[in-house]
Design a protein around this motif. Structure first.
Motif, short mmCIF file in Angstrom:
data_model
loop_
_atom_site.label_atom_id
_atom_site.label_comp_id
_atom_site.label_asym_id
_atom_site.label_seq_id
_atom_site.Cartn_x
_atom_site.Cartn_y
_atom_site.Cartn_z
N PRO A 180 -5.38 7.07 11.58
CA PRO A 180 -5.06 5.69 11.98
C PRO A 180 -4.95 4.75 10.77
N TYR A 181 -4.61 3.51 11.06
CA TYR A 181 -4.46 2.48 10.02
C TYR A 181 -5.68 1.57 10.01
N VAL A 182 -6.08 1.15 8.82
CA VAL A 182 -7.32 0.38 8.72
C VAL A 182 -7.14 -0.95 7.96
N ASP A 183 -5.95 -1.24 7.51
CA ASP A 183 -5.73 -2.46 6.72
C ASP A 183 -6.11 -3.73 7.48
N ALA A 184 -5.88 -3.74 8.78
CA ALA A 184 -6.10 -4.97 9.55
C ALA A 184 -7.54 -5.46 9.41
N LEU A 185 -8.48 -4.53 9.15
CA LEU A 185 -9.88 -4.93 9.01
C LEU A 185 -10.17 -5.65 7.69
N VAL A 249 -9.20 12.21 11.20
CA VAL A 249 -9.71 12.98 10.05
C VAL A 249 -9.66 12.16 8.77
N ALA A 250 -8.94 11.04 8.81
CA ALA A 250 -8.83 10.16 7.64
C ALA A 250 -8.41 8.78 8.13
N GLU A 251 -8.56 7.78 7.25
CA GLU A 251 -8.08 6.43 7.53
C GLU A 251 -7.03 6.08 6.48
N LYS A 252 -5.98 5.40 6.91
CA LYS A 252 -4.86 5.10 6.01
C LYS A 252 -4.83 3.62 5.65
N PHE A 253 -4.77 3.34 4.34
CA PHE A 253 -4.54 1.99 3.84
C PHE A 253 -3.08 1.86 3.38
N GLU A 254 -2.39 0.87 3.90
CA GLU A 254 -1.07 0.49 3.38
C GLU A 254 -1.21 -0.76 2.53
N VAL A 255 -2.41 -0.93 2.00
CA VAL A 255 -2.75 -2.19 1.35
C VAL A 255 -1.83 -2.51 0.18
N ALA A 256 -1.20 -1.49 -0.42
CA ALA A 256 -0.31 -1.76 -1.54
C ALA A 256 0.87 -2.63 -1.14
N TYR A 257 1.19 -2.66 0.15
CA TYR A 257 2.25 -3.56 0.62
C TYR A 257 1.76 -5.00 0.73
N LEU A 258 0.43 -5.17 0.73
CA LEU A 258 -0.15 -6.47 1.09
C LEU A 258 -0.85 -7.17 -0.07
N ARG A 259 -1.32 -6.39 -1.06
CA ARG A 259 -1.99 -6.94 -2.24
C ARG A 259 -2.15 -5.79 -3.25
N SER A 260 -2.75 -6.09 -4.44
CA SER A 260 -2.86 -5.06 -5.48
C SER A 260 -4.09 -4.17 -5.27
N PHE A 261 -4.12 -3.08 -6.04
CA PHE A 261 -5.25 -2.14 -6.01
C PHE A 261 -6.45 -2.64 -6.82
N ASP A 262 -6.41 -3.84 -7.31
CA ASP A 262 -7.47 -4.37 -8.16
C ASP A 262 -8.65 -4.84 -7.29
#
Ligand SMILES: [Zn+2]
Length: 468
Positions: A180-185, A249-262
């Motif tokens: 599933p996706y977890v960015d919304a949290l 079995v895993a959680e997916k971050f698409e956070v790179a579309y939303l902000r940096s990895f910093d």
């Protein structure tokens, strides 16, 4: 990566502009490219010019585990459902189209031949598309709810990790495992300021809001609670536990579309104050909000470790013309990987980190970092991919996973086609890299076959504890 495709979908004006010359060239290339994998063309870059035929045969016989893809539900739901992606935008701003996502991509014909039995691929015009859809319809009618599993069979994939908002008809265990996706949290405050960064992010944050509301609803809440502690206890942890109980079995971050990895590591007391101040309303100060996101990212990653779920991160340039390529540099994640509190969490960098292929390779020496080649084996040629694949396999053969990023990119390239092409290309890239290592005396034939089996299957079995 998903969003690339939508842009391809939105590029419909180009679809029927294929000239007769292009079609002739396409047909010739299909004839070449549909040959078996040991016929890879020669080149002068020092890599193996052909794939060892016995090794090619061994590689072709492996039923793979696909670490990352977006399968669509079985017919008739496949015509309308959108849960194969959390951010299924259809109107991103234009960017340069990679050839693999154009309607005249030669391997499309090879995929149609393999999947739907065409002796010669239909022409890329309206009549051809109709013939294609009729052939697809016959196969779907024949297999019904088993159609998604049939697609896996054609691509020699035994198990596919399905990165979807929710699972459903035909896309279920044991052939499909949920991611599933977890960015919304990560974004519980007013996101007006975040969304203003670019036209693409405006769409993305509107879509994330839908997922966030869904997670709040599942937690029996209409709005985030007033304190950080309550938010973690009533929303974040229960969402992750519910998804784990639902088979994730895993959680997916698409956070790179939303902000940096910093992601920094702010003190909890400071973040509690930030949360309490801004959760009441108003557009949060950008620096404050970043600290809250940073804290939440580490909290979610730690919880995934506790629950035995890996963390998947979109880690490549794009899609989208506003995508921050600087922000997706995987070295920005090194403090996260080095955090002793997160050593129980396994991170998987999706799409091989391109263009940071050497940086991503160096991170594999950390015990909790893996990568997959999904997307690369669709967008790049096997020979190009084989260059850094060999480098990774020479140093960390237990950390590299096959993935397809199969996705409904366009009318011509549905998720079956993209999955089939990626599986074919990945096996060729493996064949080229391992044949080179074999020819240079670095590994034995048995070792080459063992590495191929690890990448296509064994490493995922170990990472997700799939072996019986
Ligand atoms: Zn994807």
């Amino acid at each position: 990566m998903k969003a690339l495709l939508q842009r391809a979908l939105s590029a419909k004006p180009h679809r029927f502009k294929v000239t007769a010359i292009a079609l002739a060239v396409t047909g010739a290339l299909v004839a070449i490219l549909s040959c078996s994998s040991h016929d890879a063309p020669a080149n002068g870059d020092g890599a193996a010019s052909t794939i060892d035929p016995d090794l090619a045969q061994a590689i072709d016989s492996i039923q793979a585990i696909d670490n990352h893809a977006h399968p669509v539900l079985a017919p008739p739901l496949d015509a309308t459902e959108k849960e194969f992606d959390a951010l299924p935008v259809s109107s991103m701003e234009p960017q340069s189209d990679p050839p693999a996502l154009r309607s005249d991509f030669p391997l499309l014909g090879a995929a149609w031949k393999a999947l739907y039995g065409f002796d010669s691929p239909p022409p890329l015009d309206a009549a051809g598309l109709q013939r294609l859809n009729e052939a697809r319809g016959r196969v779907k009618a024949q297999h019904g709810e088993q159609y998604p599993a049939w697609v896996l069979d054609q691509a020699k994939i035994g198990t596919m990790l399905a990165n979807r908002v929710a699972m459903g008809a035909g896309v279920e265990p044991p052939r499909f495992l949920w991611v599933p996706y977890v960015d919304a949290l990560l974004f519980p405050l007013d996101n007006t300021g975040m969304a203003a960064a670019s036209p693409d992010r405006r769409q993305f944050f509107a879509l994330e809001e839908l997922v966030r509301r869904r997670y709040l609803y599942a937690a029996k809440l209409s709005a985030p609670p007033p304190t950080l502690n309550a938010y973690l206890a009533q929303v974040v942890t229960p969402t992750l536990e519910r998804q784990k109980a639902g088979g994730a079995v895993a959680e997916k971050f698409e956070v790179a579309y939303l902000r940096s990895f910093d992601f920094s590591d702010p003190p909890r007391a400071q973040v509690e104050n930030i949360y309490a101040r801004w959760i009441r309303g108003g557009t949060p100060d950008a620096n404050d909000y970043k600290l809250l996101q940073d804290f939440l990212f580490r909290y979610i990653a730690a919880e995934c470790g506790r629950l035995g779920m890996a963390v998947h991160l979109h880690a490549m340039a794009g899609a989208g013309s506003y995508f921050s390529i600087t922000g997706v540099n995987p070295l920005l994640l090194e403090p996260v990987f080095n955090d002793p509190r997160l050593r129980r969490t396994n991170f998987v960098l999706l799409h091989g980190g391109w263009p940071y292929v050497r940086e991503v390779g160096s991170l594999l020496q950390k015990p909790n970092v893996y990568l997959d080649i999904s997307g690369q084996d669709l967008l790049l040629t096997p020979r190009t991919e084989a260059q850094w694949l060999r480098e990774w396999l020479e140093s960390e053969p237990e950390k590299v996973l096959f993935g397809s990023d199969g996705y409904p990119y366009s009318d011509e390239m549905g998720w079956p086609e993209s999955t089939w092409i990626a599986s074919r290309n990945a096996r060729q890239a493996l064949g080229i890299a391992l044949t080179g290592m074999l020819e240079d005396g670095e590994i034995t034939r048995n070792h080459a076959e063992e590495i191929a089996r690890r990448v296509l299957r064994g490493n995922a079995e170990a990472l997700y504890h799939l072996k019986q």
